[in-house]
Design an enzyme around this catalytic site. Structure first.
Site, PDB file in Angstrom:
ATOM      1  N   HIS A  71      55.641  -3.451 115.985  1.00  0.00           N
ATOM      2  CA  HIS A  71      55.594  -2.564 114.807  1.00  0.00           C
ATOM      3  C   HIS A  71      57.001  -2.365 114.241  1.00  0.00           C
ATOM      4  O   HIS A  71      57.487  -1.241 114.103  1.00  0.00           O
ATOM      5  CB  HIS A  71      54.940  -1.214 115.166  1.00  0.00           C
ATOM      6  CG  HIS A  71      53.495  -1.357 115.529  1.00  0.00           C
ATOM      7  ND1 HIS A  71      52.519  -1.654 114.596  1.00  0.00           N
ATOM      8  CD2 HIS A  71      52.848  -1.283 116.724  1.00  0.00           C
ATOM      9  CE1 HIS A  71      51.344  -1.741 115.186  1.00  0.00           C
ATOM     10  NE2 HIS A  71      51.521  -1.539 116.480  1.00  0.00           N
ATOM     11  N   ASP A 245      47.745   7.218 112.631  1.00  0.00           N
ATOM     12  CA  ASP A 245      48.913   6.341 112.831  1.00  0.00           C
ATOM     13  C   ASP A 245      49.366   5.697 111.515  1.00  0.00           C
ATOM     14  O   ASP A 245      50.450   5.137 111.443  1.00  0.00           O
ATOM     15  CB  ASP A 245      48.633   5.279 113.907  1.00  0.00           C
ATOM     16  CG  ASP A 245      47.491   4.362 113.544  1.00  0.00           C
ATOM     17  OD1 ASP A 245      46.629   4.758 112.743  1.00  0.00           O
ATOM     18  OD2 ASP A 245      47.470   3.229 114.043  1.00  0.00           O
TER      19      ASP A 245
HETATM   20  N1  NAD Z   1      44.880   6.723 116.645  1.00  0.00           N
HETATM   21  C1  NAD Z   1      44.734   5.627 117.373  1.00  0.00           C
HETATM   22  O1  NAD Z   1      44.937   5.645 118.582  1.00  0.00           O
HETATM   23  C2  NAD Z   1      44.310   4.356 116.734  1.00  0.00           C
HETATM   24  C3  NAD Z   1      43.885   3.263 117.505  1.00  0.00           C
HETATM   25  C4  NAD Z   1      43.435   2.123 116.840  1.00  0.00           C
HETATM   26  C5  NAD Z   1      43.429   2.069 115.446  1.00  0.00           C
HETATM   27  N2  NAD Z   1      43.881   3.148 114.738  1.00  0.00           N
HETATM   28  C6  NAD Z   1      43.882   3.180 113.266  1.00  0.00           C
HETATM   29  O2  NAD Z   1      42.568   3.378 112.772  1.00  0.00           O
HETATM   30  C7  NAD Z   1      42.514   2.967 111.397  1.00  0.00           C
HETATM   31  C8  NAD Z   1      41.294   2.102 111.130  1.00  0.00           C
HETATM   32  O3  NAD Z   1      41.446   0.854 111.804  1.00  0.00           O
HETATM   33  P1  NAD Z   1      40.329  -0.282 111.749  1.00  0.00           P
HETATM   34  O4  NAD Z   1      40.719  -1.296 112.753  1.00  0.00           O
HETATM   35  O5  NAD Z   1      38.978   0.300 111.790  1.00  0.00           O
HETATM   36  O6  NAD Z   1      40.582  -0.873 110.285  1.00  0.00           O
HETATM   37  P2  NAD Z   1      39.565  -1.787 109.452  1.00  0.00           P
HETATM   38  O7  NAD Z   1      40.383  -2.523 108.472  1.00  0.00           O
HETATM   39  O8  NAD Z   1      38.669  -2.545 110.367  1.00  0.00           O
HETATM   40  O9  NAD Z   1      38.649  -0.718 108.695  1.00  0.00           O
HETATM   41  C9  NAD Z   1      39.103   0.101 107.667  1.00  0.00           C
HETATM   42  C10 NAD Z   1      37.944   0.415 106.756  1.00  0.00           C
HETATM   43  O10 NAD Z   1      38.384   1.408 105.815  1.00  0.00           O
HETATM   44  C11 NAD Z   1      37.684   1.139 104.632  1.00  0.00           C
HETATM   45  N3  NAD Z   1      38.280   1.873 103.508  1.00  0.00           N
HETATM   46  C12 NAD Z   1      39.415   1.600 102.806  1.00  0.00           C
HETATM   47  N4  NAD Z   1      39.587   2.520 101.839  1.00  0.00           N
HETATM   48  C13 NAD Z   1      38.543   3.399 101.945  1.00  0.00           C
HETATM   49  C14 NAD Z   1      38.156   4.553 101.233  1.00  0.00           C
HETATM   50  N5  NAD Z   1      38.857   5.021 100.191  1.00  0.00           N
HETATM   51  N6  NAD Z   1      37.036   5.202 101.625  1.00  0.00           N
HETATM   52  C15 NAD Z   1      36.319   4.765 102.673  1.00  0.00           C
HETATM   53  N7  NAD Z   1      36.629   3.670 103.377  1.00  0.00           N
HETATM   54  C16 NAD Z   1      37.721   2.991 103.010  1.00  0.00           C
HETATM   55  C17 NAD Z   1      37.759  -0.368 104.496  1.00  0.00           C
HETATM   56  O11 NAD Z   1      36.806  -0.863 103.570  1.00  0.00           O
HETATM   57  C18 NAD Z   1      37.462  -0.782 105.942  1.00  0.00           C
HETATM   58  O12 NAD Z   1      36.076  -1.001 106.144  1.00  0.00           O
HETATM   59  C19 NAD Z   1      43.881   2.258 111.162  1.00  0.00           C
HETATM   60  O13 NAD Z   1      44.753   3.142 110.541  1.00  0.00           O
HETATM   61  C20 NAD Z   1      44.337   1.937 112.572  1.00  0.00           C
HETATM   62  O14 NAD Z   1      45.740   1.778 112.634  1.00  0.00           O
HETATM   63  C21 NAD Z   1      44.333   4.274 115.358  1.00  0.00           C
END
Ligand code: NAD
Length: 345
Positions: A71, A245
């Site tokens: 990162h 994050d």
């Molecule tokens: N906190 C943690 O420990 C942790 C761990 C893993 C992932 N994450 C985070 O979780 C988040 C999601 O990750 P992911 O792998 O599911 O991503 P992903 O790309 O698979 O899914 C994201 C989804 O958000 C949707 N989206 C975008 N804009 C939108 C809106 N305005 N309204 C509704 N939906 C919308 C997209 O269409 C997509 O389906 C990321 O920020 C990732 O970094 C956090």
């Protein structure tokens, strides 16, 4: 690794926190070394989980392959240090498949997604500050209403588990194709809904638990629930913002830790742990290594040059090569010079 003829060194007690003992590693053929310095001196390639920490910066040497999450864009110090020590930095987070998916990020999203309803259920308990609602209810009572914002990897996994608990689940995404797919594969107690401000307002009024799971690649998460909208939520309801994050999709969310995971705003319990998989290290370790190991074996068997020439997915993982930044996003983050990876391979 051992089966492929490589010598494997593991730092003493490295697996303790995840439930793997030194004797487990020894039985698998590893040699245990007691200090990080010994490991960095002995190995041609280093595999970690998190980015190198400050005391490790100068232990890494020229030409050494370091395969881990970096990162870089979030740390100028780390970027400069890895340029200075002239290592080959291969970042888990930018290894990418042809369809654009990120195979070494997916396992962590799966873990965080599946954890989100579990954490939400816990904080909905009265003694934990919640409304005292059981996610699945019991016969004769209403189940909890769970809203999942974003139907990607995190959101799909969260919805699946919440539905398994018996909650009434709504997944909201702004991608209609994704909603069609989810409508096809999800259980009967999961409804899909287009994500827009009007629908979100209506949905959160009824919600017991809101899970934030949106991502716009390479950008901060959009604030789908503003501070003002939060007032619409019921007292004692819970938000779990997994997207914290990337800044979080709920305006009132700020990163928390496992030691102190929650706080309350407007009577709504906020759980915003930025490293959720860290709470379940046994599962997370296996999930992550299932995904990283095939790439690690390729790097070790063929050397990084040949491995990256042969495998485009791995080549996209190259971020810094002997002082040159070869990943555009990293160079752009700090206004540094970007070098085309093909020029230095
Ligand atoms: N906190 C943690 O420990 C942790 C761990 C893993 C992932 N994450 C985070 O979780 C988040 C999601 O990750 P992911 O792998 O599911 O991503 P992903 O790309 O698979 O899914 C994201 C989804 O958000 C949707 N989206 C975008 N804009 C939108 C809106 N305005 N309204 C509704 N939906 C919308 C997209 O269409 C997509 O389906 C990321 O920020 C990732 O970094 C956090």
């Amino acid at each position: 690794m051992k089966r492929h003829g490589h010598k494997v060194y593991v730092e003493t007690n490295a697996g303790n926190g995840s439930g793997f003992t030194d004797s487990d590693y020894k039985k698998a053929g590893a040699t245990m070394l007691s200090t990080p310095k010994q490991i960095f001196d002995a190995a041609d390639m280093i595999m970690k989980v998190k980015e190198p920490i400050k005391p490790e910066y100068n232990l890494i040497r020229q030409g050494q392959v370091v395969f881990t999450y970096f990162h870089f864009a979030s740390s100028k110090d780390l970027t400069l240090a890895m340029m200075k020590n002239k290592c080959i930095a291969v970042a888990y987070e930018t290894v990418q498949k042809e369809d654009g998916s990120l195979p070494l990020l997916i396992p962590m999203s799966e873990v965080a997604g599946r954890m989100a309803p579990q954490e939400g259920a816990k904080y909905l308990e009265k003694t934990m500050g919640g409304r005292g609602v059981l996610l699945g209810g019991v016969p004769g009572t209403e189940p909890a209403e769970v809203i999942v914002l974003g139907g990607g990897i995190v959101g799909t996994n969260a919805a699946k588990i919440a539905a398994g608990f018996g909650a009434k689940v709504t997944i909201m995404d702004n991608n209609l194709y994704r909603l069609r797919y989810l409508d096809d594969v999800m259980a009967k107690n999961v409804t899909t809904m287009m994500s827009n401000p009007f629908n979100i307002r209506q949905a959160i009024k009824k919600a017991d638990l809101v899970i934030g799971a949106v991502l716009i690649a390479g950008a901060k998460a959009p604030k789908l629930i503003t501070k003002e909208m939060l007032k619409l939520m019921k007292p004692g309801s819970v938000v779990v913002d997994v997207s914290v994050d990337q800044g979080g999709c709920i305006e009132t969310c700020k990163p928390t830790t496992h030691e102190d995971p929650t706080y309350v705003v407007n009577d709504v319990v906020h759980y915003c742990v930025a490293n959720m998989p860290g709470a379940v290290p046994f599962t997370s370790t296996i999930a992550l290594t299932n995904a990283t190991l095939p790439y690690a074996v390729e790097l070790a068997n063929n050397g990084w040059h040949a491995a990256c020439r042969h495998n485009e997915e791995l080549k996209l993982g190259l971020n810094i090569i002997e002082g040159e930044i070869v990943y555009k996003g990293v160079a752009d983050a700090f206004g540094y010079t970007y070098t085309d990876v093909n020029e230095v391979m």
